[in-house]
Design a protein around this motif. Structure first.
Motif, short mmCIF file in Angstrom:
data_model
loop_
_atom_site.label_atom_id
_atom_site.label_comp_id
_atom_site.label_asym_id
_atom_site.label_seq_id
_atom_site.Cartn_x
_atom_site.Cartn_y
_atom_site.Cartn_z
N UNK A 26 -55.72 -102.46 70.07
CA UNK A 26 -54.84 -103.30 70.68
C UNK A 26 -53.56 -103.22 69.67
N UNK A 27 -54.03 -103.28 68.39
CA UNK A 27 -52.77 -103.08 67.68
C UNK A 27 -51.90 -101.89 67.71
N UNK A 28 -52.47 -100.67 67.69
CA UNK A 28 -51.91 -99.42 67.91
C UNK A 28 -51.03 -99.35 69.16
N UNK A 29 -51.68 -99.76 70.11
CA UNK A 29 -51.11 -99.73 71.57
C UNK A 29 -49.80 -100.74 71.41
N UNK A 30 -49.90 -102.20 70.99
CA UNK A 30 -48.65 -102.74 70.93
C UNK A 30 -47.60 -102.35 69.95
N UNK A 31 -48.04 -101.92 68.87
CA UNK A 31 -47.08 -101.38 67.86
C UNK A 31 -46.21 -100.24 68.43
N UNK A 63 -52.09 -111.19 64.06
CA UNK A 63 -53.52 -112.12 63.98
C UNK A 63 -54.63 -111.17 64.01
N UNK A 64 -54.72 -109.75 64.75
CA UNK A 64 -55.72 -108.81 64.62
C UNK A 64 -55.67 -108.15 63.16
N UNK A 65 -54.86 -107.85 62.54
CA UNK A 65 -54.90 -107.45 60.97
C UNK A 65 -55.48 -108.35 60.16
N UNK A 66 -54.76 -109.79 60.26
CA UNK A 66 -55.36 -110.75 59.40
C UNK A 66 -56.75 -111.02 59.68
N UNK A 67 -57.18 -111.23 60.85
CA UNK A 67 -58.54 -111.41 61.17
C UNK A 67 -59.33 -110.50 60.74
N UNK A 68 -59.09 -109.13 60.84
CA UNK A 68 -59.79 -108.08 60.29
C UNK A 68 -60.01 -108.10 58.91
N UNK A 69 -58.83 -108.19 58.29
CA UNK A 69 -58.85 -108.40 56.45
C UNK A 69 -59.79 -109.54 56.31
N UNK A 70 -59.78 -110.58 56.82
CA UNK A 70 -60.76 -111.57 56.45
C UNK A 70 -62.04 -111.37 56.71
N UNK A 71 -62.43 -110.67 57.72
CA UNK A 71 -63.79 -110.33 58.25
C UNK A 71 -64.32 -109.32 57.07
N UNK A 72 -63.43 -108.38 56.51
CA UNK A 72 -64.12 -107.35 55.56
C UNK A 72 -63.81 -107.73 54.07
#
Length: 662
Positions: free
Chosen positions: A627-632, A557-566
């Motif tokens: 958060x992505x890095x921590x969770x991965x 979710x964070x990665x897709x949201x970040x991609x849409x944002x930029x």
């Protein structure tokens, strides 16, 4: 076999090797052709490595029969065969090579020792000392010779009885060489009193030592004792001689007995005794025996007035030794012989000239011998002092060793404590940064969306109140967008805070990846639609990964949201899955703004983490990627970023694969 026994075995072989060198004990006669010798050397290529040292050791003394150039050629073959096959045999060949390159002797001996040290060859230090001693003795540098011989003695004392006895004998030889006969005699008698093993060693001891004691008696003009000792030595030999070594010993003993007969005026017996030594030495070209034999016959023919035989022998002597390089002692003996012959032939001017030359050379030798003797005595005194203080040195070394150990222990404790302090400082710094980040989010990033919501809600209320419904839909859409951003922010903030406090529970299980990606696409279709961005999923196949499903949804979710944002309007966001030999990869790529390598490198670092506005001025906190890095990492995976300015960005998540279905 223990290392100590291996060392002793090598020292025994090396000591016997040097003894063979000093006495030139040839194992076969001179009738062996050069081609036969070459064939025997080349046959060593078939010898097993474990036997190669002994084979070379038994063969190499034959090199002394031939000319130096041919011997060097043979050594080259042996070096080529032993290299990489047997370090011990190769070291032996390197040491032998030094003997046939007198101009580079010390250089080659040192090079051989460096090779032995590199390959941890047992007994190499003893061999090195013995060869150095032999070189200096050959060059009449008796002080240096004794220094290395004493070092070799210290190595052999405990491990090698035969080597130790042989070194005592060589010490006696050095004292004999500088005319210190009493000291030499002490060493010879000491060797004579020791019993060795096997019987062949005792045979050598009894013959060689008696010869040496006979030489000392001869120098002291005790001719009867000298005759007794040489006769005892000859009586130990088999009759008739069996080996070449036996014949060589017989020739030497008879030559010395002939010398004693000459000294005591028994000229007929002297001439008879010298016949075999002369014939044997000529046959085998033994210059070290021929030289004194020629001089003995010259003096015997002078004493017996045999002028014709004198002229013949004198001419032979000048032919053989006229152009040869002689040692100082040989030059003195040769000059004296010239004077005696010219005096006998009544050529007094030449006799006088040679007597003067003899006196000059003899004075030079006397000065050299005195200097060498003093230096040798000083050397032995110094070594005796070292032996006397050995226990004291050992005690000092033990104390220094214990002290060094204590200092090392203290240093280790200090280093461990220092590392612990550094770790605590690092944790403290991270804690402070985490606190500052939380305060920043709460004070600014969390406050700003609420202000926007409040403002938009207030404007929407006024518009409806005033009946202005045309813009109500637009304001409602903005309120929804801001609420979504605020929800994502709060969710990331809570997740990140929980991960820092280590209160999150991860349930690692088999997770089908396709439903998770479809769920994330469904969540962000609307957000992508507002910017006319296409969300694509390049499906590999139905696969599973080992992960916590809830955290995996958060990551994507964070990665897709970040991609849409930029990504600018009408762009594309692609989700692609693919296997690798050890992982399964999920890549989220966009056609957005991209970033520099420096910014990509610092993207997952809290100390460098900064929020950047999106293409439509979307706001963020930068917490999502943390958060992505921590969770991965909690899922046992890793995350990587690849980006170039203006060419978009790709985030790749690597997870452990689960079951894969075709």
């Amino acid at each position: 076999m223990t290392a100590r026994k291996k060392n002793a075995a090598f020292i025994k072989r090396a000591t016997k090797l040097l003894f063979a060198l000093l006495l030139i004990v040839l194992l076969q006669s001179h009738t062996i052709t050069k081609q036969q010798i070459i064939s025997r050397a080349e046959s060593f290529d078939m010898v097993p490595p474990a036997q190669l040292f002994d084979s070379v050791n038994a063969f190499y003394t034959q090199l002394y029969i031939y000319d130096q150039e041919f011997s060097r050629e043979l050594i080259g073959k042996l070096l080529s065969i032993t290299k990489g096959k047997s370090p011990e045999a190769h070291f032996l060949c390197l040491s032998i090579k030094a003997e046939f390159h007198p101009e580079r002797n010390i250089e080659l001996i040192d090079s051989a020792y460096q090779y032995a040290t590199k390959h941890n060859i047992a007994g190499a230090t003893h061999e090195y000392y013995m060869r150095k001693s032999h070189f200096f003795r050959q060059n009449q540098q008796y002080d240096s010779s004794m220094v290395y011989l004493l070092r070799a003695r210290d190595l052999a004392r405990d491990d090698d009885f035969e080597g130790y006895v042989h070194i005592l004998h060589l010490l006696g030889d050095i004292y004999y060489s500088v005319n210190l006969y009493d000291q030499a005699k002490k060493y010879y008698l000491l060797v004579d009193s020791l019993k060795g093993d096997p019987a062949s060693w005792n045979y050598w001891r009894e013959t060689v030592i008696r010869n040496n004691l006979g030489l000392i008696a001869l120098e002291n003009k005790n001719y009867q004792l000298a005759l007794t000792k040489f006769t005892e030595s000859l009586n130990k030999l088999p009759d008739p001689p069996v080996t070449y070594s036996d014949s060589l010993s017989l020739a030497y003993g008879k030559r010395m007995i002939a010398t004693i007969h000459y000294k005591t005026g028994r000229y007929a017996e002297a001439i008879e005794s010298a016949k075999f030594p002369l014939h044997f030495s000529k046959t085998h070209k033994l210059d070290e025996h021929l030289f004194p034999l020629y001089l003995l016959y010259i003096r015997l023919y002078i004493a017996t007035n045999q002028t014709e035989k004198l002229q013949k022998t004198w001419n032979e002597f000048k032919t053989v030794y006229g152009n040869k390089s002689l040692s100082l002692e040989e030059k003195i003996a040769c000059t004296l012989a010239h004077a005696e012959v010219y005096s006998y032939l009544k050529n007094f001017p030449e006799a006088t000239r040679f007597y003067k030359n003899y006196k000059t050379l003899n004075d030079s030798l006397t000065a050299q011998v005195k200097s060498a003797a003093i230096m040798q005595l000083l050397a032995e005194k110094e070594f005796s002092k070292l032996e006397t203080n050995y226990n004291q040195v050992k005690t000092t070394r033990l104390f220094l060793f214990i002290l060094s150990g204590l200092l090392l222990f203290v240093m280790v404790l200090l280093i461990l404590r220092w590392r612990k302090v550094l770790k605590l400082n690092r944790l403290l710094t991270e804690t402070i940064q985490t606190k500052d980040k939380l305060f920043s989010v709460i004070s600014h990033d969390l406050k700003s969306p609420f202000n926007s919501l409040l403002g938009l809600s207030e404007v929407l209320t006024e518009k409806i109140k005033n009946g202005e419904y045309t813009q109500a839909e637009e304001f409602s859409r903005n309120i929804y967008q801001k609420s979504s951003e605020l929800f994502a922010l709060i969710e990331n903030l809570l997740n990140w805070s929980a991960s820092q406090r280590k209160t999150l529970k991860f349930n690692i299980e088999q997770v089908a990846i396709k439903p998770v990606i479809e769920q994330v696409i469904a969540l962000y279709n609307a957000q992508a639609g507002h910017k006319h961005i296409t969300l694509e999923y390049n499906e590999f196949k139905d696969i599973e990964v080992k992960a916590d499903r809830t955290s995996l949804v958060t990551i994507l979710s964070n990665l897709v949201s970040n991609a849409i944002k930029f990504t600018p309007e009408n762009g594309t966001v692609l989700i692609k899955t693919s296997p690798t030999p050890h992982h399964f990869e999920i890549a989220v790529s966009d056609t957005g703004l991209g970033m520099t390598q420096e910014k990509a490198h610092n993207l997952f670092k809290l100390s460098h983490n900064e929020s950047t506005s999106g293409t439509n001025n979307e706001k963020g906190t930068g917490l999502g990627l943390l958060v992505c890095k921590e969770f991965v990492e909690k899922n046992g995976g890793s995350i990587h970023v690849s980006s170039h300015p203006g060419k978009g960005t790709t985030f790749t998540v690597r997870l452990n694969p689960g079951k894969t279905e075709g």
